[in-house]
Design a protein around this motif. Structure first.
Motif, PDB file in Angstrom:
ATOM      1  N   PRO A  84      76.148  73.314  19.053  1.00 44.56           N
ATOM      2  CA  PRO A  84      75.747  72.258  19.010  1.00 44.56           C
ATOM      3  C   PRO A  84      76.456  71.159  18.391  1.00 44.56           C
ATOM      4  O   PRO A  84      75.972  70.474  17.333  1.00 44.56           O
ATOM      5  N   VAL A  85      77.550  70.698  18.985  1.00 47.08           N
ATOM      6  CA  VAL A  85      78.462  69.614  18.519  1.00 47.08           C
ATOM      7  C   VAL A  85      78.631  68.641  19.561  1.00 47.08           C
ATOM      8  O   VAL A  85      79.301  68.799  20.786  1.00 47.08           O
ATOM      9  N   LEU A  86      78.655  67.296  19.160  1.00 47.38           N
ATOM     10  CA  LEU A  86      79.006  66.317  20.126  1.00 47.38           C
ATOM     11  C   LEU A  86      80.338  65.633  19.440  1.00 47.38           C
ATOM     12  O   LEU A  86      80.495  65.128  18.479  1.00 47.38           O
ATOM     13  N   PHE A  87      81.470  65.742  20.412  1.00 46.81           N
ATOM     14  CA  PHE A  87      82.606  65.078  19.824  1.00 46.81           C
ATOM     15  C   PHE A  87      82.658  63.700  20.704  1.00 46.81           C
ATOM     16  O   PHE A  87      82.383  63.262  21.911  1.00 46.81           O
ATOM     17  N   VAL A  88      82.925  62.852  19.664  1.00 46.86           N
ATOM     18  CA  VAL A  88      83.076  61.408  20.075  1.00 46.86           C
ATOM     19  C   VAL A  88      84.572  61.016  19.749  1.00 46.86           C
ATOM     20  O   VAL A  88      84.936  60.823  18.816  1.00 46.86           O
ATOM     21  N   ALA A 119      75.401  57.887  24.779  1.00 43.48           N
ATOM     22  CA  ALA A 119      74.993  58.988  23.694  1.00 43.48           C
ATOM     23  C   ALA A 119      73.738  59.588  23.903  1.00 43.48           C
ATOM     24  O   ALA A 119      73.473  60.835  23.537  1.00 43.48           O
ATOM     25  N   GLU A 120      72.806  58.554  24.135  1.00 36.65           N
ATOM     26  CA  GLU A 120      71.381  59.360  24.531  1.00 36.65           C
ATOM     27  C   GLU A 120      71.189  60.678  25.290  1.00 36.65           C
ATOM     28  O   GLU A 120      70.659  61.489  25.245  1.00 36.65           O
ATOM     29  N   GLN A 121      71.966  60.523  26.351  1.00 40.53           N
ATOM     30  CA  GLN A 121      72.077  61.468  27.426  1.00 40.53           C
ATOM     31  C   GLN A 121      72.802  62.689  26.912  1.00 40.53           C
ATOM     32  O   GLN A 121      72.338  63.884  26.966  1.00 40.53           O
ATOM     33  N   ALA A 122      73.808  62.532  26.212  1.00 41.02           N
ATOM     34  CA  ALA A 122      74.700  63.762  25.481  1.00 41.02           C
ATOM     35  C   ALA A 122      73.878  64.284  24.655  1.00 41.02           C
ATOM     36  O   ALA A 122      73.969  65.663  24.453  1.00 41.02           O
ATOM     37  N   LEU A 123      73.303  63.512  23.589  1.00 37.41           N
ATOM     38  CA  LEU A 123      72.356  64.040  22.594  1.00 37.41           C
ATOM     39  C   LEU A 123      71.358  64.698  23.276  1.00 37.41           C
ATOM     40  O   LEU A 123      70.949  66.024  22.495  1.00 37.41           O
ATOM     41  N   ALA A 124      70.764  64.423  24.123  1.00 35.66           N
ATOM     42  CA  ALA A 124      69.542  65.140  24.958  1.00 35.66           C
ATOM     43  C   ALA A 124      69.985  66.377  25.414  1.00 35.66           C
ATOM     44  O   ALA A 124      69.384  67.472  25.062  1.00 35.66           O
ATOM     45  N   ARG A 125      70.897  66.600  26.083  1.00 34.75           N
ATOM     46  CA  ARG A 125      71.662  67.944  26.543  1.00 34.75           C
ATOM     47  C   ARG A 125      71.898  68.424  25.168  1.00 34.75           C
ATOM     48  O   ARG A 125      71.676  69.832  25.283  1.00 34.75           O
ATOM     49  N   LEU A 126      72.516  68.132  24.248  1.00 41.36           N
ATOM     50  CA  LEU A 126      73.203  68.807  23.179  1.00 41.36           C
ATOM     51  C   LEU A 126      71.719  69.432  22.078  1.00 41.36           C
ATOM     52  O   LEU A 126      71.622  70.661  21.976  1.00 41.36           O
ATOM     53  N   LEU A 165      75.181  56.373  16.623  1.00 40.71           N
ATOM     54  CA  LEU A 165      74.509  56.829  15.200  1.00 40.71           C
ATOM     55  C   LEU A 165      73.226  56.427  15.135  1.00 40.71           C
ATOM     56  O   LEU A 165      72.397  56.915  14.270  1.00 40.71           O
ATOM     57  N   CYS A 166      72.832  55.224  15.769  1.00 43.56           N
ATOM     58  CA  CYS A 166      71.489  54.545  15.871  1.00 43.56           C
ATOM     59  C   CYS A 166      70.310  55.765  16.453  1.00 43.56           C
ATOM     60  O   CYS A 166      69.284  55.820  15.966  1.00 43.56           O
ATOM     61  N   LEU A 167      71.096  56.684  17.074  1.00 44.21           N
ATOM     62  CA  LEU A 167      70.144  57.847  17.489  1.00 44.21           C
ATOM     63  C   LEU A 167      69.826  59.036  16.834  1.00 44.21           C
ATOM     64  O   LEU A 167      69.262  60.071  17.099  1.00 44.21           O
ATOM     65  N   ARG A 168      70.955  59.084  15.710  1.00 42.73           N
ATOM     66  CA  ARG A 168      70.857  60.156  14.988  1.00 42.73           C
ATOM     67  C   ARG A 168      69.399  60.298  14.218  1.00 42.73           C
ATOM     68  O   ARG A 168      68.690  59.651  13.812  1.00 42.73           O
ATOM     69  N   ARG A 169      69.152  61.696  14.205  1.00 43.02           N
ATOM     70  CA  ARG A 169      67.836  62.160  13.713  1.00 43.02           C
ATOM     71  C   ARG A 169      68.188  62.908  12.090  1.00 43.02           C
ATOM     72  O   ARG A 169      69.331  63.379  11.778  1.00 43.02           O
ATOM     73  N   PRO A 170      66.970  62.730  11.274  1.00 40.88           N
ATOM     74  CA  PRO A 170      67.339  63.177   9.821  1.00 40.88           C
ATOM     75  C   PRO A 170      67.901  64.589   9.820  1.00 40.88           C
ATOM     76  O   PRO A 170      67.338  65.355  10.605  1.00 40.88           O
ATOM     77  N   GLY A 171      68.629  64.795   9.050  1.00 43.63           N
ATOM     78  CA  GLY A 171      69.036  66.182   8.861  1.00 43.63           C
ATOM     79  C   GLY A 171      70.475  66.689   9.878  1.00 43.63           C
ATOM     80  O   GLY A 171      71.152  67.604   9.526  1.00 43.63           O
ATOM     81  N   GLU A 172      70.485  65.645  10.853  1.00 36.72           N
ATOM     82  CA  GLU A 172      71.815  65.952  11.702  1.00 36.72           C
ATOM     83  C   GLU A 172      72.912  65.394  10.977  1.00 36.72           C
ATOM     84  O   GLU A 172      73.074  64.309  10.290  1.00 36.72           O
ATOM     85  N   VAL A 173      74.079  66.287  11.019  1.00 32.55           N
ATOM     86  CA  VAL A 173      75.290  66.140  10.330  1.00 32.55           C
ATOM     87  C   VAL A 173      76.227  65.255  11.189  1.00 32.55           C
ATOM     88  O   VAL A 173      76.270  65.297  12.489  1.00 32.55           O
ATOM     89  N   VAL A 174      77.005  64.604  10.371  1.00 35.41           N
ATOM     90  CA  VAL A 174      77.979  63.402  10.991  1.00 35.41           C
ATOM     91  C   VAL A 174      79.369  63.816  10.265  1.00 35.41           C
ATOM     92  O   VAL A 174      79.415  63.929   8.971  1.00 35.41           O
ATOM     93  N   VAL A 175      80.493  63.914  10.995  1.00 40.96           N
ATOM     94  CA  VAL A 175      81.500  64.284  10.402  1.00 40.96           C
ATOM     95  C   VAL A 175      82.567  63.006  10.716  1.00 40.96           C
ATOM     96  O   VAL A 175      82.577  62.606  12.081  1.00 40.96           O
ATOM     97  N   SER A 176      83.282  62.471   9.887  1.00 36.77           N
ATOM     98  CA  SER A 176      84.107  61.179  10.323  1.00 36.77           C
ATOM     99  C   SER A 176      85.458  61.526   9.807  1.00 36.77           C
ATOM    100  O   SER A 176      85.695  62.513   9.198  1.00 36.77           O
ATOM    101  N   ASN A 177      86.454  60.402  10.080  1.00 43.39           N
ATOM    102  CA  ASN A 177      87.810  60.503   9.810  1.00 43.39           C
ATOM    103  C   ASN A 177      88.250  59.342   8.918  1.00 43.39           C
ATOM    104  O   ASN A 177      87.354  58.924   8.091  1.00 43.39           O
ATOM    105  N   HIS A 178      89.462  59.035   8.901  1.00 46.09           N
ATOM    106  CA  HIS A 178      89.971  58.051   7.952  1.00 46.09           C
ATOM    107  C   HIS A 178      89.662  56.951   8.159  1.00 46.09           C
ATOM    108  O   HIS A 178      89.553  55.943   7.058  1.00 46.09           O
TER     109      HIS A 178
END
Ligand code: TPP
Length: 302
Positions: A156-160, A206-213, A47-60
């Motif tokens: 455009p979704v990254l599964f972590v 994450a940087e590589q995966a996000l660049a592709r995404l 998440l240090c690579l997240r840009r403003p407006g990009e959505v994050v979904v988390s769990n319990h």
């Protein structure tokens, strides 16, 4: 983020969650809680690579993701305490957070259809969604329906996947057949896999995966093998203490902290101690959520 910033962010999450666990018996919190002590490098590295407006979904197990997203710590503490100043006005508790573009739900696996739907909406405006899930969520059928549609529609979704080797208290060898990365491969979703607690390694992946995404290459996946030092919830731990000690040698704070000087680390430690104490003090001083605030919220109001 500098190496010091990454360390500070991971330490902030660690101290926040340690305070939650230590203070639980004092009756400060409503409901239950799940801490991710030991898993901080995943939240921060991605998440240090997240840009403003990009959505994050988390769990319990969402506190670390929320804080790494940049969510306010005082409001998180207040949310756990059912205070009116909490992230969701004290109505969501530890597992259910909605804040700006951050969403968390304790419905295991149910977050995947949410994230995929959000990715469909985000694609129209050039955005992306990042969703965190555990190995235990891979037992939910909705996960595979989500992977199918994400791949089919090139969303455009990254599964972590954070594989902490346990689903609640059940070891992975008793609950999961086959290979985690191969599940994504079966849908044609590119996957990077690493057994690491090093925040810099995770950030690179994450940087590589996000660049592709972000480049429009369709869904991507990261499988991060990790470990949780804390119990599933508060006291429910059936693991061999020797196993926990073994993994503590790979504590992400030790791994990354070793890159900083002793003085720099001490200054960060002191600053984080104060910040966490202040957050909990402020939350404790806030008014309790009024029960009649629930109805307007359910009807779509504040
Ligand atoms: C639909 C649903 N079923 C069951 C649960 C109870 N539950 C909470 S956490 C959990 C296991 C989660 O395992 P994993 O995804 O590996 O995450 P971890 O807790 O290990 O971090 C279960 C079964 C739930 N929250 N939601």
């Amino acid at each position: 983020m500098t190496p010091a910033d990454l360390y500070r962010q991971m330490l902030l999450i660690r101290r926040f969650e340690e305070t939650v666990l230590d203070s639980f018996p004092r009756g400060w919190f409503y409901g239950t809680t799940h801490t991710g002590i030991g898993q901080e490098a995943n939240a921060v590295g991605v998440l240090c690579l997240r840009r403003p407006g990009e959505v994050v979904v988390s769990n319990h197990r969402c506190h670390g993701h929320f804080l790494a997203y940049g969510g306010p710590m005082t409001a998180l503490a207040a949310e756990l305490m059912g205070r009116a100043t909490g992230v969701c006005g004290g109505r969501g508790g530890s597992q259910h957070l909605v804040y700006e573009d951050f969403y968390a739900s304790g419905v295991l696996g149910g977050t995947l259809p949410l994230a995929v739907g959000m990715a469909l909406a985000e694609r129209r405006r050039g955005g992306i969604a990042i969703v965190f899930l555990g190995d235990g969520a891979l037992g939910e059928g909705a996960v595979y329906e989500s992977l199918n549609i994400a791949a089919l529609w090139r969303l455009p979704v990254l599964f972590v996947v954070e594989n902490n080797r346990y689903a609640q208290t059940t070891p992975i060898q008793l609950h999961l057949a086959g290979d985690i990365a191969a599940r994504f491969g079966a849908f044609g979703i590119p996957v990077d896999e690493r057994d690491t607690t090093d925040v810099l390694e995770i950030r690179d992946l994450a940087e590589q995966a996000l660049a592709r995404l972000r480049g429009g290459e369709g869904p991507q996946a990261l499988v991060l093998h990790t470990y949780r030092f804390s119990p599933h919830s508060r006291g429910d731990d059936l693991r061999d203490p020797l196993e926990i000690e073994h993994f503590r040698l790979r504590d992400p704070l030790l791994v990354h902290g070793a890159r900083l000087g002793a003085e720099e680390r001490q200054a960060i430690d002191a600053g984080v101690e104060v910040a966490v104490r202040q957050a909990f003090d402020q939350a404790l001083a806030a008014p309790t959520a009024a029960p009649d605030s629930l109805t307007p919220a359910l009807e779509g109001g504040a």
